[in-house]
Design a protein around this motif. Sequence first.
Motif, short mmCIF file in Angstrom:
data_model
loop_
_atom_site.label_atom_id
_atom_site.label_comp_id
_atom_site.label_asym_id
_atom_site.label_seq_id
_atom_site.Cartn_x
_atom_site.Cartn_y
_atom_site.Cartn_z
N GLU A 63 8.57 -2.69 -10.96
CA GLU A 63 8.12 -1.24 -10.84
C GLU A 63 6.79 -1.24 -10.42
OE1 GLU A 63 8.39 2.07 -14.19
OE2 GLU A 63 10.25 1.14 -13.80
N ILE A 64 5.71 -1.96 -11.22
CA ILE A 64 4.46 -2.03 -10.91
C ILE A 64 4.21 -2.13 -9.40
CG2 ILE A 64 2.12 -2.90 -11.44
CD1 ILE A 64 3.24 -3.19 -14.13
N GLN A 65 4.90 -3.41 -9.01
CA GLN A 65 4.63 -3.85 -7.59
C GLN A 65 5.02 -2.65 -6.71
OE1 GLN A 65 3.49 -6.63 -6.40
NE2 GLN A 65 3.62 -6.16 -4.24
N LYS A 66 6.27 -2.18 -6.52
CA LYS A 66 6.67 -0.98 -5.84
C LYS A 66 5.65 0.12 -5.82
CE LYS A 66 10.43 1.71 -4.76
NZ LYS A 66 12.08 2.09 -5.09
N PHE A 67 5.21 0.36 -7.18
CA PHE A 67 3.84 1.51 -7.20
C PHE A 67 2.75 1.13 -6.27
CE2 PHE A 67 0.09 3.03 -9.34
CZ PHE A 67 0.29 4.49 -9.24
N ILE A 68 2.41 -0.24 -6.32
CA ILE A 68 1.22 -0.70 -5.46
C ILE A 68 1.50 -0.52 -3.89
CG2 ILE A 68 -0.19 -2.81 -4.94
CD1 ILE A 68 -0.12 -3.36 -8.36
N GLU A 69 2.74 -0.89 -3.67
CA GLU A 69 3.11 -0.88 -2.34
C GLU A 69 3.09 0.47 -1.76
OE1 GLU A 69 6.92 -2.93 -2.24
OE2 GLU A 69 5.79 -5.15 -2.65
N VAL A 70 3.73 1.31 -2.46
CA VAL A 70 3.67 2.90 -2.21
C VAL A 70 2.40 3.34 -1.79
CG1 VAL A 70 4.33 5.27 -2.79
CG2 VAL A 70 5.92 3.54 -3.08
N GLY A 71 1.40 3.05 -2.98
CA GLY A 71 -0.12 3.58 -2.93
C GLY A 71 -0.86 2.84 -1.61
N GLN A 72 -0.58 1.50 -1.26
CA GLN A 72 -0.97 1.02 -0.17
C GLN A 72 -0.44 1.50 1.23
OE1 GLN A 72 0.09 -3.00 -1.00
NE2 GLN A 72 -1.99 -3.54 -1.76
N ARG A 73 0.56 2.12 1.26
CA ARG A 73 1.18 2.55 2.46
C ARG A 73 0.62 4.03 2.63
NH1 ARG A 73 6.14 0.41 1.00
NH2 ARG A 73 6.65 2.35 -0.02
N GLU A 74 0.56 4.81 1.49
CA GLU A 74 0.11 6.02 1.64
C GLU A 74 -1.67 6.04 1.96
OE1 GLU A 74 0.78 7.95 -2.18
OE2 GLU A 74 2.79 8.39 -1.79
N TYR A 75 -2.36 5.08 1.38
CA TYR A 75 -3.64 4.98 1.81
C TYR A 75 -3.72 4.45 3.59
CZ TYR A 75 -8.32 2.96 2.47
OH TYR A 75 -9.60 2.91 2.98
N GLN A 76 -2.85 3.69 3.65
CA GLN A 76 -2.97 3.40 5.18
C GLN A 76 -2.66 4.26 6.26
OE1 GLN A 76 -4.12 0.53 6.53
NE2 GLN A 76 -4.74 0.11 4.54
#
Length: 186
Positions: A4-17
């Motif tokens: 769940e934390i990994q998914k949260f980080i990935e979503v945040g990275q995609r949104e930032y990019q």
Amino acid sequence: MNEEIQKFIEVGQREYQEKVFFAERGLGAEVHWFFTQAVQALKSELYLPACTSFLNGIEASLRVTISQVENPARVEELDPIKTLSNRLLKSAQDAGLPVEYLAFPEESDFLEKLKSKKPNLVNTEVVRIRHNLCHGNILEYINADLGEDNAFFTPECCRELAHILHKVSKQWAEELGVFRRGLFNA
């Protein structure tokens, strides 16, 4: 790390990019904000502002870059006559800008359209759509699927166009950024 934390980080990275994509292309603040705001509008399902802002970003990027090719300095003023048209695209192409990346996905005749002249002028899709939308002509986006008596227009009728303009704008910004780095680092 928990899934769940990994998914949260990935979503945040995609949104930032996604948020910084256009700013990182080296287009200049006088250009990249049109694209950045277009993406924000698209995410908010504001399809008409998204479409017009993508189109304005394309137009501004062409006008500013051509001006900088002609005079490598900070642009103080843009020629009011040079707006988005086949003629401007042809001038940009002649200056070495990668205008072929402004072709729409199904527009294999983009370069032929650039060569067309009056009285047989055929506008490229980006020019045709810019002229229509930026002058308030949304008639081709009216939904008549339920028959002429039930035809309607809502901004959602431009959803697909907004997504196409996003894709075209990303390709364009990527390639224009490469061109600009070569121009200013030469």
